[in-house]
Design a protein around this motif. Sequence first.
Motif, PDB file in Angstrom:
ATOM      1  N   GLN A 119      57.611  12.665   1.131  1.00 12.83           N
ATOM      2  CA  GLN A 119      57.782  12.468   2.575  1.00 12.83           C
ATOM      3  C   GLN A 119      59.019  13.201   3.077  1.00 12.83           C
ATOM      4  OE1 GLN A 119      59.389   8.803   4.605  1.00 12.83           O
ATOM      5  NE2 GLN A 119      57.284   8.625   5.332  1.00 12.83           N
ATOM      6  N   GLU A 120      60.104  13.123   2.309  1.00 11.86           N
ATOM      7  CA  GLU A 120      61.349  13.784   2.732  1.00 11.86           C
ATOM      8  C   GLU A 120      61.186  15.307   2.795  1.00 11.86           C
ATOM      9  OE1 GLU A 120      64.172  12.284  -0.087  1.00 11.86           O
ATOM     10  OE2 GLU A 120      64.065  10.256   0.729  1.00 11.86           O
ATOM     11  N   LEU A 121      60.325  15.846   1.948  1.00 12.25           N
ATOM     12  CA  LEU A 121      60.090  17.287   1.952  1.00 12.25           C
ATOM     13  C   LEU A 121      59.061  17.686   3.008  1.00 12.25           C
ATOM     14  CD1 LEU A 121      59.953  17.967  -1.908  1.00 12.25           C
ATOM     15  CD2 LEU A 121      61.901  18.235  -0.368  1.00 12.25           C
ATOM     16  N   GLY A 122      58.523  16.701   3.697  1.00  8.00           N
ATOM     17  CA  GLY A 122      57.537  16.989   4.735  1.00  8.00           C
ATOM     18  C   GLY A 122      56.145  17.236   4.172  1.00  8.00           C
ATOM     19  N   GLN A 165      57.744  21.234   8.783  1.00  2.00           N
ATOM     20  CA  GLN A 165      56.574  20.438   8.388  1.00  2.00           C
ATOM     21  C   GLN A 165      56.425  19.200   9.267  1.00  2.00           C
ATOM     22  OE1 GLN A 165      54.633  22.552   6.377  1.00  2.00           O
ATOM     23  NE2 GLN A 165      54.156  20.662   5.297  1.00  2.00           N
ATOM     24  N   ASN A 166      57.579  18.662   9.699  1.00  2.13           N
ATOM     25  CA  ASN A 166      57.545  17.439  10.513  1.00  2.13           C
ATOM     26  C   ASN A 166      57.501  17.731  12.006  1.00  2.13           C
ATOM     27  OD1 ASN A 166      57.393  15.547   8.434  1.00  2.13           O
ATOM     28  ND2 ASN A 166      59.605  15.643   8.086  1.00  2.13           N
ATOM     29  N   ALA A 222      58.536   9.926   8.710  1.00  2.00           N
ATOM     30  CA  ALA A 222      59.507  10.734   7.966  1.00  2.00           C
ATOM     31  C   ALA A 222      60.758  10.986   8.812  1.00  2.00           C
ATOM     32  CB  ALA A 222      58.877  12.062   7.555  1.00  2.00           C
ATOM     33  N   ARG A 225      62.515  23.685   5.922  1.00  2.64           N
ATOM     34  CA  ARG A 225      61.048  23.634   5.868  1.00  2.64           C
ATOM     35  C   ARG A 225      60.524  22.218   6.160  1.00  2.64           C
ATOM     36  NH1 ARG A 225      58.506  28.177   3.673  1.00  2.64           N
ATOM     37  NH2 ARG A 225      56.617  27.340   4.591  1.00  2.64           N
ATOM     38  N   SER A 226      61.278  21.224   5.748  1.00  2.00           N
ATOM     39  CA  SER A 226      60.874  19.843   6.014  1.00  2.00           C
ATOM     40  C   SER A 226      60.840  19.593   7.533  1.00  2.00           C
ATOM     41  CB  SER A 226      61.865  18.895   5.333  1.00  2.00           C
ATOM     42  OG  SER A 226      61.705  17.603   5.820  1.00  2.00           O
TER      43      SER A 226
END
Lengths: 240, 307
Positions: B209-212, A118-119, A65, A114-115
């Motif tokens: 995927q882009e939003l995690g 999350q990553n 990602a 938030r992404s």
Amino acid sequence: MTTASLQLVRPAGARYEGLLLATAAAVIVATLVLYVRELGRHESHEPLYDWQVSAFDTLTGPDQAIYNALFTAKDDIPYIYDDINIDTPDNAVFRWPSLKDLQDSELAPFLHDRSWEQNGSVKWTLYEPLAKGEMQGSTMYLGTDGTHPQQGSFLLVVGHTHAGVQNKNVISIWWNAKNHVVMPQSGFRDGLILQGWREVVPHSGAQEVKRIFGDDSASSTSTEEDQKQADQAIQGLTGN
Amino acid sequence: MLSPIRSLLKMPVLAMLAALTLVSHAADAARLKVGITLHPYYSFVANIVGDRADIIPLIDADANPHGYAPQSADMIRMMSMDVLVVNGIGHDSWAFEILDAAGMRKKLKLIYANDGVSLIPVAGAPNGEKVVNPHTFISTTAAIQQIYTIARKLGELDTANATFYRDNARRYALQIRKLRAEFDAKITGADLSKFRCATMHSGYDYILQELGLQVTAVIEPRHGVEPTARQLAETIDRIKAAKVNVLFAEKYFASKLSDTIRQATGVRMYSISHISSGKYTPEKFVDEMRENLNTFAQAINDSSKGA
């Protein structure tokens, strides 16, 4: 009354006929096998060098990602460079976008949303090019210390031309399996490889089109031409 | 009858009118006629070219691009295009049938929107097989990458407007990025660790995927192909074992299969737009992506509350 007798008359070439037939069958089968194995083979991806890693096949989860976000960010960074230097006089030093500039442009994976959490909340640092030495002519964005287990580190390298430096005008993205790394000692390819970095290679739409349609795909421009244009764009930006 | 003097006076006016008509015709001839195959590409191109080019959808707005059967009218439309924007990696294979049928394969310029996109494999493919996911347009970042590619290539064909196209592409990209900010605001404080999702098909892999967000299971082994009884049973077991609590299904193509899974596993079902039907409009992509992101936010908030 005469008694009929049965006499088997073998054709003159009988000895070889079966052998020839078996040989011909074997040749046909072998040809078909070779065709399927070699000519019919359809490589799905471009071959990689030892110092490269596939974003499609190897990277997974958060690392994939982050790479994909960086892959688009590399197109935005030269635009943002233009924006922030628009009023810079020609004789002044142009600067590369800071992390704040990238975040102000809502650019993943630098934006703290938030992404990003999350990553793995990867920590990014910008290294501006130095006037001398191996780091001359390379702007780098280093991303390390992601919170996910086995998460690697990333390096986005903006190579550009300065006097006396043979550096290619491209933006490349590198991945290191280590979660924590320090600033590389060299921005050049060979130096990065020696320090454990591997260049990430995407399976791009252009490669997929080539896989589906072969070299016959009638695109308006090719990937090589795109790369050339990207090179020219960066040359234009950094040719001062 | 006009006097000779009045006739002479009128001549420059007529000449000017004729010249204006010629200029107007020349301008029309110079306007690019950009064909598109899928709804998102209509929105992308419309936002890039503004009023400086014409957009021609290859197929009717109400046609289903999944398994589309080419029509003769498509060939006529194709003949009038200067360039055609295609997905090219599996979601509009019928466009190539139309190209062949119209004898345009070598004549019409194509813009492969995905040329510069880093593709990802279909999530949850059987046996861990790595199959390219062609749903790059149900996304934000991958969509922006396509918008940049389309703008750049249109600029090569229409150099006079190249800067205009690039600037519009950047403005549009920022508008799409703002959608992500809106989404983030909607899930403030939500506990994402409780969110486990499955999808009916692989259409939402890029945006998730882009939003995690990770996809735990995909129901259909291939887009539009229903699983066998055994595959379905295995998927249901996987959903239960992974404690999946959300199932995303396609908005306009509800199937009994999703109801069966919901009943067997107790997952909550949410509908996501494939952005592939209805009227072609410049706003469609942003409107439907906003709606999709609102649905994702709703699903996250419901999971977070344990609803």
